[in-house]
Design a protein around this motif. Structure first.
Motif, PDB file in Angstrom:
ATOM      1  N   ASN A  11       0.820  -1.206   0.000  1.00 36.84           N
ATOM      2  CA  ASN A  11       0.000   0.000   0.000  1.00 36.84           C
ATOM      3  C   ASN A  11       0.858   1.262   0.000  1.00 36.84           C
ATOM      4  O   ASN A  11       0.600   2.205  -0.748  1.00 36.84           O
ATOM      5  N   THR A  12       1.902   1.259   0.819  1.00 33.75           N
ATOM      6  CA  THR A  12       2.803   2.419   0.870  1.00 33.75           C
ATOM      7  C   THR A  12       3.497   2.621  -0.468  1.00 33.75           C
ATOM      8  O   THR A  12       3.639   3.762  -0.951  1.00 33.75           O
ATOM      9  N   ASP A  66      -6.766  -5.969   8.227  1.00 32.74           N
ATOM     10  CA  ASP A  66      -7.846  -5.908   9.203  1.00 32.74           C
ATOM     11  C   ASP A  66      -9.148  -5.440   8.578  1.00 32.74           C
ATOM     12  O   ASP A  66     -10.101  -5.117   9.273  1.00 32.74           O
ATOM     13  N   GLU A  67      -9.191  -5.395   7.260  1.00 37.21           N
ATOM     14  CA  GLU A  67     -10.385  -4.925   6.582  1.00 37.21           C
ATOM     15  C   GLU A  67     -11.242  -6.100   6.122  1.00 37.21           C
ATOM     16  O   GLU A  67     -10.833  -7.252   6.158  1.00 37.21           O
ATOM     17  N   ARG A 119      -9.005   0.552  -0.922  1.00 36.69           N
ATOM     18  CA  ARG A 119      -9.537   1.918  -0.935  1.00 36.69           C
ATOM     19  C   ARG A 119      -9.233   2.671   0.357  1.00 36.69           C
ATOM     20  O   ARG A 119      -8.829   3.828   0.331  1.00 36.69           O
ATOM     21  N   ASN A 120      -9.416   2.000   1.475  1.00 32.20           N
ATOM     22  CA  ASN A 120      -9.302   2.689   2.753  1.00 32.20           C
ATOM     23  C   ASN A 120      -7.879   3.122   3.079  1.00 32.20           C
ATOM     24  O   ASN A 120      -7.679   4.091   3.802  1.00 32.20           O
ATOM     25  N   LYS A 121      -6.893   2.399   2.580  1.00 34.51           N
ATOM     26  CA  LYS A 121      -5.510   2.667   2.945  1.00 34.51           C
ATOM     27  C   LYS A 121      -4.719   3.415   1.875  1.00 34.51           C
ATOM     28  O   LYS A 121      -3.551   3.736   2.072  1.00 34.51           O
ATOM     29  N   LYS A 159     -12.797   6.252  -5.365  1.00 35.16           N
ATOM     30  CA  LYS A 159     -11.720   5.408  -5.885  1.00 35.16           C
ATOM     31  C   LYS A 159     -12.293   4.283  -6.733  1.00 35.16           C
ATOM     32  O   LYS A 159     -12.511   3.170  -6.271  1.00 35.16           O
ATOM     33  N   SER A 160     -12.540   4.626  -7.975  1.00 35.75           N
ATOM     34  CA  SER A 160     -13.099   3.643  -8.910  1.00 35.75           C
ATOM     35  C   SER A 160     -12.073   2.570  -9.216  1.00 35.75           C
ATOM     36  O   SER A 160     -10.877   2.849  -9.376  1.00 35.75           O
TER      37      SER A 160
END
Length: 519
Positions: free
Chosen positions: A173-174, A211-212, A220-222, A383-384
């Motif tokens: 993700n980073t 944890d999602e 999307r969340n991260k 975020k499509s």
């Protein structure tokens, strides 16, 4: 000038009749970052050095071949045979006996992704090798260094990092955030094509290492909210035909003792003819397992032994087929880089890279329905995520054309963002010729004419919307129009270009209504 003449005579003075022209820059030159077998050019290391290639043969010449993927196979108890949906391992059954195949070490995706790229129309690209397979460790820091090295290269227009999928979720993700920042903040002329981490999972399945709720939600969340217009993501992963079963051997397994026992047990279970059973078990026994005290066969030939097993032992062929299917599970970003290249070359960068079939792809890993795609395509987060879908009679198609900035009316579509990048870069490079030229009417007229001619050619090819050039674009430059007297004193020339970019018909509505009979 006349005042410079000293001697009587006839002097020839040539004047340029035409202004400089704007040259359209390349739009489809991806940079791939990942691990390779080698990285060498005439004895010089290519580690962490962007290097241009244009074919798979060139890739193999400079960066080597496929990784030697290693696996473990084991028999499962019946009650453990149901697949763990969070696991990356592969489960299969043969003659009511259940097995698990697990990959040992990291999975390196770059080599097979490059094959997928060229199969889908890819051409010139850059490779940045961050290390060799022998390094045995995948680290985020080496990818970050590769992104820094790409700052020195002006040609790449896309960034793809297939091996990011082998990082943990947090590091992946980073790295994706850094890729977007590289494209949208530091370079401002590139586009990141992202994969969804663990995108082989169903969007309704909770995934490991996070944890999602599912892979889409965690993605999307991260991901943050910065530079979303400079990237696009695709889901799900795809089953390909890149790896052939003939590319695999028993040497791909590290627990050969277990493999030999599994093959022998299957022969005992399925083979009835005693002579045939003894013959095949004798061949199986020749597999060198590395056990202590094992006597090497002086006539051992790995290739001949593999061929004999493949032809005579159905279980051996089935095991290799399962491994083949596992290796053919690939993230789609590299294929999309090839699709971008193909569409750019055939239609232009202003054509949305969607409703296009994927080559060397058998199917998406997850079948997405019309309802499933609603949340992917239109989200409250903006975020499509573009879907890869299978349609009856049409194969596997790319069924989405949105950037990650899906709620923006300016940058919602991939082709709009990439077309603007092309126009900006083409005009920027052309106007460099006028740096330090007098900031006066003649220069303004020349620049305006140069840009207008370029945009007219783009409009004629369908890159701009409008019934006429006047509807498609306008160019403004001059004192009192785009500049003040203070701007000129400070050496600033301001040029304003307005363009009407073409957008895809994403939703087509056809209205039907009954009418009265007329005759």
């Amino acid at each position: 000038m006349a005042g410079a003449y000293k001697t009587p005579g006839v002097y020839i003075v040539e004047k340029d009749a035409f202004p400089n022209s704007v040259v359209e820059v390349d739009t489809a030159v991806p940079a791939f970052i990942g691990y390779t077998e080698k990285a060498q050019n005439k004895g010089l290391s290519l580690i962490n050095k962007p290097f241009s290639i244009s074919s798979m043969a060139e890739y193999e010449n400079y960066f080597g071949g496929a990784p030697n993927d290693s696996f473990k196979i084991k028999k499962l108890e019946a009650e453990l045979a149901e697949k763990d949906k969070k696991s990356e391992n592969t489960y299969f059954s043969e003659n009511d006996v259940h097995y698990e195949i697990a990959q040992e070490g990291h999975r390196y995706y770059l080599y097979h992704s490059m094959k997928l790229f060229f199969q889908n129309g890819g051409g010139k690209c850059f490779i940045v090798s961050v290390g060799k397979f022998a390094d045995k460790k995948i680290e985020r820091s080496v990818f970050e260094s590769a992104l820094d090295e790409l700052l020195k290269e002006q040609e790449p227009t896309m960034v793809v990092i297939p091996d990011a999928m082998s990082l943990g979720f947090g590091d992946c993700n980073t790295l994706q955030q850094l890729s977007l920042a590289h494209c949208g903040e530091r370079m401002k002329n590139r586009f990141a094509i992202l994969d969804v981490h663990q995108g082989y999972q169903d969007k309704n399945t909770a995934v490991a290492d996070a944890d999602e709720k599912n892979c889409i939600t965690q993605f999307r969340n991260k991901l943050g909210t910065s530079f979303m217009a400079y990237g696009a993501a695709y889901y799900p992963w795809v089953n390909t035909s890149i790896v052939q079963v003939t590319d695999l051997r028993f040497t791909n397994f590290i627990n050969l003792i277990d493999l030999k026992k599994i093959l022998s047990d299957d022969i005992d279970l399925t083979m009835q003819a005693p002579n045939k059973k003894a013959e095949i078990k004798e061949i199986i026994s020749k597999i060198p397992s590395g056990a202590e005290g094992e006597v090497a066969d002086p006539e051992y030939n790995a290739e001949e032994l593999h061929k004999s097993l493949f032809n005579l032992c159905p279980m051996y062929k089935n095991v290799l087929t399962v491994v083949q299917e596992k290796l053919n599970l690939l993230p789609p970003a590299a294929a999309m880089a090839g699709v971008y290249t193909r569409v750019d070359n055939s239609r232009g960068v202003w054509k949305a890279p969607a409703n296009v079939s994927l080559s060397a792809v058998l199917s998406p890993v997850v079948n997405i329905s019309h309802d499933d795609q609603e949340d992917l395509n239109v989200s409250t987060t903006g975020k499509s995520i573009n879907a890869v879908r299978a349609f009856i009679g049409e194969g596997t198609l790319v069924w989405g054309a949105r950037t990650l900035d899906g709620n923006s009316l300016d940058w919602r579509y991939i082709n709009v963002r990439r077309t603007m990048i092309m126009l900006e870069e083409s005009i920027r490079l052309a106007t460099k010729a006028y740096v330090f030229e007098p900031n006066v009417d003649n220069t303004w007229i020349t620049i305006k004419s140069m840009i207008s001619n370029f945009l007219t050619s783009i409009w004629k090819r369908g890159g701009l919307a409008g019934a006429s050039p006047e509807d498609a674009f306008s160019v403004h430059v001059g004192l009192g129009e785009t500049m003040t007297a203070v701007d000129i004193l400070e050496g600033i020339m301001r040029v304003t270009v307005l363009v009407a970019l073409s957008r895809p018909a994403e939703f087509i509505e056809i209205t039907f209504q009954q009418q009265m009979q007329k005759s």
